[in-house]
Design a protein around this motif. Structure first.
Motif, PDB file in Angstrom:
ATOM      1  N   SER A  98       4.676   7.882  -3.115  1.00 27.70           N
ATOM      2  CA  SER A  98       5.007   9.024  -2.266  1.00 27.70           C
ATOM      3  C   SER A  98       5.954   8.701  -1.128  1.00 27.70           C
ATOM      4  CB  SER A  98       3.723   9.635  -1.721  1.00 27.70           C
ATOM      5  OG  SER A  98       3.028  10.230  -2.780  1.00 27.70           O
ATOM      6  N   LEU A  99       6.719   7.612  -1.257  1.00 27.87           N
ATOM      7  CA  LEU A  99       7.727   7.348  -0.233  1.00 27.87           C
ATOM      8  C   LEU A  99       8.906   8.303  -0.474  1.00 27.87           C
ATOM      9  CD1 LEU A  99       7.554   3.449  -0.232  1.00 27.87           C
ATOM     10  CD2 LEU A  99       6.852   4.986   1.622  1.00 27.87           C
ATOM     11  N   PRO A 100       9.566   8.723   0.601  1.00 31.81           N
ATOM     12  CA  PRO A 100      10.634   9.711   0.449  1.00 31.81           C
ATOM     13  C   PRO A 100      11.917   9.090  -0.103  1.00 31.81           C
ATOM     14  CG  PRO A 100      10.386   9.112   2.751  1.00 31.81           C
ATOM     15  CD  PRO A 100       9.337   8.357   2.002  1.00 31.81           C
ATOM     16  N   GLN A 101      11.893   8.705  -1.351  1.00 30.23           N
ATOM     17  CA  GLN A 101      13.058   8.100  -1.994  1.00 30.23           C
ATOM     18  C   GLN A 101      12.831   8.135  -3.501  1.00 30.23           C
ATOM     19  OE1 GLN A 101      12.354   3.890  -0.582  1.00 30.23           O
ATOM     20  NE2 GLN A 101      12.397   3.561  -2.798  1.00 30.23           N
ATOM     21  N   THR A 102      13.887   7.895  -4.266  1.00 27.84           N
ATOM     22  CA  THR A 102      13.742   7.810  -5.713  1.00 27.84           C
ATOM     23  C   THR A 102      13.290   6.395  -6.059  1.00 27.84           C
ATOM     24  OG1 THR A 102      15.534   9.385  -5.897  1.00 27.84           O
ATOM     25  CG2 THR A 102      14.943   8.182  -7.896  1.00 27.84           C
ATOM     26  N   TYR A 103      12.284   6.274  -6.911  1.00 33.22           N
ATOM     27  CA  TYR A 103      11.783   4.950  -7.298  1.00 33.22           C
ATOM     28  C   TYR A 103      12.548   4.457  -8.533  1.00 33.22           C
ATOM     29  CZ  TYR A 103       7.648   5.383  -4.242  1.00 33.22           C
ATOM     30  OH  TYR A 103       6.797   5.503  -3.173  1.00 33.22           O
ATOM     31  N   HIS A 104      13.171   3.272  -8.381  1.00 30.04           N
ATOM     32  CA  HIS A 104      13.879   2.654  -9.505  1.00 30.04           C
ATOM     33  C   HIS A 104      13.142   1.395  -9.958  1.00 30.04           C
ATOM     34  CE1 HIS A 104      17.653   5.018  -9.290  1.00 30.04           C
ATOM     35  NE2 HIS A 104      17.325   5.123  -8.007  1.00 30.04           N
ATOM     36  N   SER A 137       0.861  -1.187   0.000  1.00 34.98           N
ATOM     37  CA  SER A 137       0.000   0.000   0.000  1.00 34.98           C
ATOM     38  C   SER A 137       0.891   1.227   0.000  1.00 34.98           C
ATOM     39  CB  SER A 137      -0.873   0.013   1.250  1.00 34.98           C
ATOM     40  OG  SER A 137      -1.645  -1.164   1.316  1.00 34.98           O
ATOM     41  N   ASP A 138       0.947   1.939  -1.116  1.00 35.46           N
ATOM     42  CA  ASP A 138       1.767   3.150  -1.169  1.00 35.46           C
ATOM     43  C   ASP A 138       0.997   4.299  -0.511  1.00 35.46           C
ATOM     44  OD1 ASP A 138       4.386   4.067  -3.019  1.00 35.46           O
ATOM     45  OD2 ASP A 138       3.034   5.702  -2.430  1.00 35.46           O
ATOM     46  N   PRO A 139       1.695   5.136   0.286  1.00 34.04           N
ATOM     47  CA  PRO A 139       0.994   6.259   0.946  1.00 34.04           C
ATOM     48  C   PRO A 139       0.337   7.225  -0.037  1.00 34.04           C
ATOM     49  CG  PRO A 139       3.388   6.366   1.288  1.00 34.04           C
ATOM     50  CD  PRO A 139       3.093   5.031   0.698  1.00 34.04           C
ATOM     51  N   ALA A 140       0.778   7.197  -1.295  1.00 32.75           N
ATOM     52  CA  ALA A 140       0.132   8.065  -2.287  1.00 32.75           C
ATOM     53  C   ALA A 140      -1.312   7.644  -2.493  1.00 32.75           C
ATOM     54  CB  ALA A 140       0.873   7.972  -3.615  1.00 32.75           C
ATOM     55  N   ASP A 141      -1.584   6.337  -2.363  1.00 30.29           N
ATOM     56  CA  ASP A 141      -2.902   5.831  -2.727  1.00 30.29           C
ATOM     57  C   ASP A 141      -3.909   5.844  -1.586  1.00 30.29           C
ATOM     58  OD1 ASP A 141      -2.346   5.280  -5.526  1.00 30.29           O
ATOM     59  OD2 ASP A 141      -0.955   3.777  -4.781  1.00 30.29           O
ATOM     60  N   ASP A 142      -3.484   5.410  -0.385  1.00 32.78           N
ATOM     61  CA  ASP A 142      -4.452   5.477   0.726  1.00 32.78           C
ATOM     62  C   ASP A 142      -3.800   5.793   2.067  1.00 32.78           C
ATOM     63  OD1 ASP A 142      -3.304   3.043   1.323  1.00 32.78           O
ATOM     64  OD2 ASP A 142      -5.168   1.889   1.333  1.00 32.78           O
ATOM     65  N   GLY A 143      -2.638   6.469   2.019  1.00 32.91           N
ATOM     66  CA  GLY A 143      -1.926   6.805   3.253  1.00 32.91           C
ATOM     67  C   GLY A 143      -1.831   8.301   3.491  1.00 32.91           C
ATOM     68  N   TYR A 144      -0.702   8.762   4.023  1.00 35.56           N
ATOM     69  CA  TYR A 144      -0.573  10.139   4.519  1.00 35.56           C
ATOM     70  C   TYR A 144      -0.729  11.212   3.464  1.00 35.56           C
ATOM     71  CZ  TYR A 144       4.380   9.268   3.214  1.00 35.56           C
ATOM     72  OH  TYR A 144       5.534   8.931   2.568  1.00 35.56           O
ATOM     73  N   VAL A 145      -0.589  10.839   2.181  1.00 35.75           N
ATOM     74  CA  VAL A 145      -0.806  11.840   1.129  1.00 35.75           C
ATOM     75  C   VAL A 145      -2.288  12.235   1.076  1.00 35.75           C
ATOM     76  CG1 VAL A 145      -0.715  12.220  -1.375  1.00 35.75           C
ATOM     77  CG2 VAL A 145       1.156  11.045  -0.203  1.00 35.75           C
ATOM     78  N   GLN A 146      -3.141  11.293   1.423  1.00 31.23           N
ATOM     79  CA  GLN A 146      -4.588  11.521   1.347  1.00 31.23           C
ATOM     80  C   GLN A 146      -5.135  12.238   2.583  1.00 31.23           C
ATOM     81  OE1 GLN A 146      -6.296  10.809  -1.369  1.00 31.23           O
ATOM     82  NE2 GLN A 146      -4.600   9.780  -2.399  1.00 31.23           N
ATOM     83  N   GLY A 147      -4.517  11.995   3.733  1.00 36.28           N
ATOM     84  CA  GLY A 147      -5.007  12.613   4.964  1.00 36.28           C
ATOM     85  C   GLY A 147      -4.257  12.050   6.161  1.00 36.28           C
ATOM     86  N   GLU A 148      -4.610  12.542   7.352  1.00 40.88           N
ATOM     87  CA  GLU A 148      -3.982  12.047   8.577  1.00 40.88           C
ATOM     88  C   GLU A 148      -4.195  10.540   8.690  1.00 40.88           C
ATOM     89  OE1 GLU A 148      -2.154  13.530  10.806  1.00 40.88           O
ATOM     90  OE2 GLU A 148      -2.415  15.612  10.157  1.00 40.88           O
ATOM     91  N   VAL A 149      -3.184   9.850   9.204  1.00 41.07           N
ATOM     92  CA  VAL A 149      -3.318   8.398   9.293  1.00 41.07           C
ATOM     93  C   VAL A 149      -3.865   7.988  10.666  1.00 41.07           C
ATOM     94  CG1 VAL A 149      -1.493   8.061   7.600  1.00 41.07           C
ATOM     95  CG2 VAL A 149      -0.933   7.944  10.046  1.00 41.07           C
ATOM     96  N   PHE A 150      -4.459   6.819  10.676  1.00 36.19           N
ATOM     97  CA  PHE A 150      -5.062   6.249  11.875  1.00 36.19           C
ATOM     98  C   PHE A 150      -4.004   6.063  12.961  1.00 36.19           C
ATOM     99  CE2 PHE A 150      -7.033   2.621  14.202  1.00 36.19           C
ATOM    100  CZ  PHE A 150      -8.189   3.270  14.564  1.00 36.19           C
ATOM    101  N   PRO A 151      -4.254   6.364  14.253  1.00 34.68           N
ATOM    102  CA  PRO A 151      -5.561   6.733  14.812  1.00 34.68           C
ATOM    103  C   PRO A 151      -5.871   8.239  14.821  1.00 34.68           C
ATOM    104  CG  PRO A 151      -4.017   6.314  16.586  1.00 34.68           C
ATOM    105  CD  PRO A 151      -3.255   6.101  15.310  1.00 34.68           C
ATOM    106  N   ASN A 152      -4.966   9.079  14.270  1.00 30.67           N
ATOM    107  CA  ASN A 152      -5.282  10.521  14.252  1.00 30.67           C
ATOM    108  C   ASN A 152      -6.278  10.867  13.163  1.00 30.67           C
ATOM    109  OD1 ASN A 152      -3.421  11.024  16.328  1.00 30.67           O
ATOM    110  ND2 ASN A 152      -1.744  10.978  14.841  1.00 30.67           N
TER     111      ASN A 152
END
Ligand SMILES: [Zn+2]
Length: 756
Positions: free
Chosen positions: A302-308, A209-224
């Motif tokens: 959206s992970l903080p790295q270059t995707y290869h 699960s990439d954060p771009a799709d359903d993680g911190y890019v979309q909104g605050e993550v659980f439990p916040n």
């Protein structure tokens, strides 16, 4: 809790207001003036019954412990619901089946080179979330129906892992042969990813699960917040359900005690390569060790790295072994016999099993269905007598492979083909707009229902709110105009993804899928965090949309069960089919133009001139231009259907003029028994090419999209897969189905004309 109670009073008073004002003088379609008035009275009474607080209580009870197929609490829930239905005075029983349901025995994901890392494969409990710590009962994170395997291989990043991504990889000179692929969740049903990976020679598959799709890019993550935390994992089935859903050992027949079963080695729907889902916390160390070219822009998460892309040097060891056990299913079935037309059945369902605690998926829908059933039970005591038989079903085993509904549908296939008028499905429910998918013969009908249900947030009808959203979302002025002027809002065609599949795709029963959503985003899907705490903090927290779902689906059930004439509409169907035929012609034209242009660019040297010599790039091969296809059979069949639909509509208007219903009782029965067969005409017993279980020739889930629908699928998929001869054959088959439908509609129109 307080806020919910206040709101429920408010809505109740609005409903009473609606009850006393004759909001809509028009008789309901398929009713006379008198029967329509009586129906509306019963419906208003019904809609005042469902209570948000009850739904909240049921949810707390049903999601209190993990309740996947074969778990003690799955059975316990089924028995508790059975007792509830009986307590309300309904005739209910449990129907049981025995199905293949694998659970994990061994799961290993480790990076073995160039550095070492072992994936946790574990979602941590959170102190604030009281049910997240039930480790002993939780199903570990895994993909059900992954094949067993133990592989060590270089890693390749494949974006979403769909067909187009592999075409791109080929252009970039990257092969996945002998590799383990890392795909991200999204853009297709998850089972497509290992299927396509194996077809390209991969030996293993990881899905994260990439954060771009359903993680911190979309909104605050659980439990916040509502979104997926770093260790959250999406469990789920990877069975090839586009071939056939249900128990893998009993394709096409019910998985009853003595059913003839396939040997495990002969099952075609289990993945050929091992596959596991992982969190991005587990994926990141693996992705960080990939080299090779940088991925194309649209492939970046959206992970903080270059995707290869890889392959390697990251080398991964993946091992998956399951317990391949037979587990029992418990479908809870409630029957309300019809008073005058008991051989015509309205079937309504929602599943009850979950991957873990499953408050949203599926309990939010289950509790709405329960309140509907309680509402109908209350009306029965007050003297309501449905004409037709109503069957409420709470399915087990939806999550692994639509098991409970498919096995029930296959077991009762003959009766269902004979008697079923419609199937109405729901699943996870949320907050926002009424989302409707289904058979287009029911488009007008469900529009009518939506005009009688109030949106709890906006105090306008849910239909009006949907219409205003359609205006806001319109991309062209034509779309905007249509949203303003067309009598009915369009409904989506159904692909796969929930329990309607056996009814619509296999048995040809007109189906609807109903639910509220679009204001309820989140990222706890199929994780341990989809629970009562999450739902009551981040979704339909006061259950007002739970009540709206009960009101919508319950009204639909009643209106279908009580109508004098079955309220199918064929003009909407014909209009939709016209769009599909148009789309197919455009699809072919686009393919032709693309190939012509690409061949020209190859000849001009565009690809060699623009390729960066420091990066790998393979020019595309010259391709044959797709031939012209003969769409005339489809167009002629569509013409015939349009004429019949108009004739039927006119005849119907005449017999129902001035609020009377000029049809004799015998004629009425004859008309209805023909009408309820109409969706069956759109099927063929031979089914679709290479997947005979799918018999509907107008709607099917895509063989390479899974959830996504393919309309007129035989033709569309043949064009997409460049099978030109097959496309021509499928045009004729689809055309014949439409002609059969037109003949039926014509014959019913003729019967109606007798009454004028
Ligand atoms: Zn579900």
């Amino acid at each position: 809790m307080r806020a919910g109670a206040r709101l429920s009073l408010l809505v109740l008073s609005c409903l009473l207001l609606l009850a006393t004002t004759p909001d809509n003088e028009q008789p309901l379609s398929g009713y006379s003036d008198t029967s329509s008035r009586s129906e509306r009275n019963w419906e208003v009474k019904f809609r005042a019954i469902p209570e948000p607080q009850n739904q909240r209580d049921y949810m707390q009870r049903l999601s209190a412990r993990p309740h996947h197929v074969g778990s003690p609490y799955d059975k316990d829930n089924a028995e508790w619901m059975l007792a509830k239905f009986k307590e309300w005075g309904l005739n209910a029983n449990i129907e049981s089946f025995d199905v293949l349901f694998p659970t994990p025995r061994v799961r290993v994901v480790e990076l073995v080179a160039p550095t070492k890392f072992t994936a946790k494969l574990q979602e941590p409990a959170l102190a604030i979330d009281p049910t997240s710590n039930q480790l002993a009962e939780q199903l570990p994170t895994y993909n059900a129906y992954s094949g067993d395997g133990d592989v060590t291989a270089p890693l390749v990043y494949v974006n979403y892992g769909i067909t187009e991504d592999y075409e791109k990889l080929e252009r970039l000179g990257v092969s996945v042969k002998g590799a383990i692929v890392m795909a991200r969740y999204g853009n297709s049903w998850r089972g497509i990813k290992p299927k396509v990976a194996a077809e390209h020679g991969a030996v293993g598959c990881l899905i994260y699960s990439d954060p771009a799709d359903d993680g911190y890019v979309q909104g605050e993550v659980f439990p916040n917040g509502a979104w997926r935390p770093r260790d959250g994992v999406q469990r789920g089935s990877v069975m090839d359900m586009a071939a056939y859903p249900g128990d893998p050992l009993t394709p096409g027949i019910g998985a009853t005690k003595d059913a003839k079963r396939l040997a495990l080695k002969d099952v075609s729907t289990i993945t050929r390569i091992p596959v596991l889902p992982i969190s991005y916390a587990d994926a990141q160390p693996l992705l960080a060790e990939l080299k090779g070219d940088v991925v194309p822009d649209s492939w970046r998460g959206s992970l903080p790295q270059t995707y290869h892309l890889g392959p390697g040097p990251a080398k991964v060891h993946l091992k998956v072994q399951s317990n391949w056990d037979i587990k029992p299913l418990y479908d809870v079935i409630v029957k309300i016999p019809g008073s005058t037309d008991p051989d015509e059945w309205i079937v309504r369902g929602n599943h009850h099993d979950a991957w873990v605690n499953g408050a949203e998926d599926p309990i939010s829908g289950t509790v709405a269905l329960m309140e509907e059933a309680r509402g109908l039970a209350t009306l029965l005591k007050q003297g309501w007598k449905p004409k037709r038989t109503v069957i409420y079903c709470v399915w087990d085993g939806e999550e692994p492979a639509l098991l409970g509904s498919t096995e029930w549908g296959e077991t009762h296939a003959d009766e269902l083909r004979q008697h079923a008028v419609a199937y109405i499905n729901s699943d996870a429910n949320g907050r926002g707009y009424l989302l409707t998918g289904g058979s287009h013969t029911l488009e007008r009908f469900i529009n009518g229902v939506a005009k009688d249900v109030e949106d709890p947030e906006k105090k306008i009808t849910v239909w009006k709110r949907d219409q205003l959203k359609a205006i806001a979302d319109a991309k062209t002025s034509e779309e905007r105009q249509e949203a303003r002027q067309r009598a009915d809002l369009r409904i989506d065609a159904l692909g796969s993804g929930s329990d309607w599949s056996v009814f619509l795709d296999h048995l040809g029963i007109a189906s609807l899928d109903l639910g509220y959503g679009a204001e309820d985003g989140g990222g706890v899907y199929h994780s341990i965090y989809d629970d009562f705490y999450w739902y009551t903090h981040f979704s339909d927290t006061d259950f007002s949309y739970g009540r709206a779902l009960s009101q919508t689906a319950g009204t639909a059930v009643m209106r279908l069960a009580d109508s004098d004439l079955l309220p199918y509409d064929f003009t909407g169907l014909a209009d939709t089919i016209h769009r599909y035929i148009d789309e197919l012609q455009k699809l072919l034209k686009t393919k032709q133009d693309e190939v012509i242009e690409r061949n020209k660019e190859i000849e001009e040297g565009v690809f060699t001139a623009t390729a960066d010599p420091k990066k790998t790039s393979v020019p595309p091969p010259v391709e044959e231009v797709p031939p012209h296809l003969n769409f005339a059979p489809l167009q002629n069949a569509w013409d015939a259907l349009t004429r019949s639909a108009e004739r039927y509509q006119k005849a119907l208007e005449k017999v129902t003029k001035n609020g009377e219903l000029k049809v004799s009782p015998a004629s009425r029965q004859a008309i209805n028994s023909q009408l309820l067969q109409n969706e069956r005409k759109l099927t063929s017993a031979e089914g679709l090419p290479r997947r005979p279980w799918f018999q509907h020739l107008i709607y099917a889930p895509g063989a390479y999209t899974g959830y996504g629908v393919k309309t007129i699928p035989g033709v569309r998929e043949a064009i997409e897969q460049k099978k030109w001869k097959e496309a021509e054959e499928q045009i004729v088959r689809a055309a014949n189905a439409l002609k059969d439908e037109a003949t039926l509609v014509d014959s019913v129109a003729q019967e109606l004309e007798k009454g004028q």
